[in-house]
Scaffold this motif. Structure first.
Motif, mmCIF file in Angstrom:
data_model
loop_
_atom_site.group_PDB
_atom_site.id
_atom_site.type_symbol
_atom_site.label_atom_id
_atom_site.label_comp_id
_atom_site.label_asym_id
_atom_site.label_seq_id
_atom_site.Cartn_x
_atom_site.Cartn_y
_atom_site.Cartn_z
ATOM 1 N N ALA A 23 2.922 17.080 -5.595
ATOM 2 C CA ALA A 23 2.616 16.828 -4.183
ATOM 3 C C ALA A 23 2.883 15.363 -3.830
ATOM 4 C CB ALA A 23 1.167 17.196 -3.875
ATOM 5 N N LEU A 24 2.599 14.453 -4.764
ATOM 6 C CA LEU A 24 2.851 13.030 -4.527
ATOM 7 C C LEU A 24 4.352 12.767 -4.441
ATOM 8 C CD1 LEU A 24 1.513 10.268 -4.183
ATOM 9 C CD2 LEU A 24 1.675 9.982 -6.661
ATOM 10 N N ALA A 25 5.120 13.393 -5.314
ATOM 11 C CA ALA A 25 6.578 13.237 -5.283
ATOM 12 C C ALA A 25 7.146 13.795 -3.981
ATOM 13 C CB ALA A 25 7.206 13.925 -6.485
ATOM 14 N N ALA A 28 6.377 11.334 -1.237
ATOM 15 C CA ALA A 28 7.230 10.147 -1.345
ATOM 16 C C ALA A 28 8.622 10.430 -0.787
ATOM 17 C CB ALA A 28 7.309 9.684 -2.792
ATOM 18 N N GLN A 29 9.169 11.589 -1.094
ATOM 19 C CA GLN A 29 10.498 11.939 -0.594
ATOM 20 C C GLN A 29 10.510 11.981 0.931
ATOM 21 O OE1 GLN A 29 11.212 15.499 -2.995
ATOM 22 N NE2 GLN A 29 12.792 14.371 -4.102
ATOM 23 N N LYS A 67 -1.831 7.481 0.177
ATOM 24 C CA LYS A 67 -2.234 6.301 0.947
ATOM 25 C C LYS A 67 -1.489 5.053 0.459
ATOM 26 C CE LYS A 67 -6.313 3.603 2.192
ATOM 27 N NZ LYS A 67 -7.763 3.456 2.051
ATOM 28 N N LEU A 68 -1.378 4.887 -0.854
ATOM 29 C CA LEU A 68 -0.672 3.730 -1.409
ATOM 30 C C LEU A 68 0.802 3.759 -1.019
ATOM 31 C CD1 LEU A 68 -0.424 1.197 -3.175
ATOM 32 C CD2 LEU A 68 -0.082 2.731 -5.137
ATOM 33 N N ILE A 69 1.430 4.910 -1.149
ATOM 34 C CA ILE A 69 2.845 5.013 -0.799
ATOM 35 C C ILE A 69 3.058 4.691 0.679
ATOM 36 C CG2 ILE A 69 4.790 6.615 -0.562
ATOM 37 C CD1 ILE A 69 3.821 7.916 -3.191
#
Length: 80
Positions: A23-25, A28-29, A67-69
């Motif tokens: 989900a993070l990847a 990010a995309q 949040k960081l991304i």
């Protein structure tokens, strides 16, 4: 972060533990789409206990989340 050439690099750890954060990847995309960001998936960064890990313009970040991304991408300065 201000870059003279306008491009940034976001590297996501794709090791056995961090790579499970699909989900993070995916986030990010989508977040990098249309931005001057080169998104890369790297082999294990060897910080498994602190993951998910990412590198933004060479600086390592632990416990990465959406949040960081978003925060990192919001630092991009574009010239009109």
């Amino acid at each position: 972060s201000l870059r003279l050439d306008g491009s940034h690099t976001l590297e996501l750890c794709a090791g056995p533990n961090c790579g499970k954060a699909k989900a993070l990847a995916d986030f990010a995309q989508k977040a990098c789409a249309g931005k001057p960001v080169s998104l890369r998936f790297t082999p294990c960064m060897r910080m498994c206990g602190k993951g998910p890990n990412l590198r933004w313009d060479g600086q390592l970040h632990h416990k990465a989340d959406e949040k960081l991304i978003a925060q990192l991408i919001s630092t991009i300065h574009t010239t009109p």
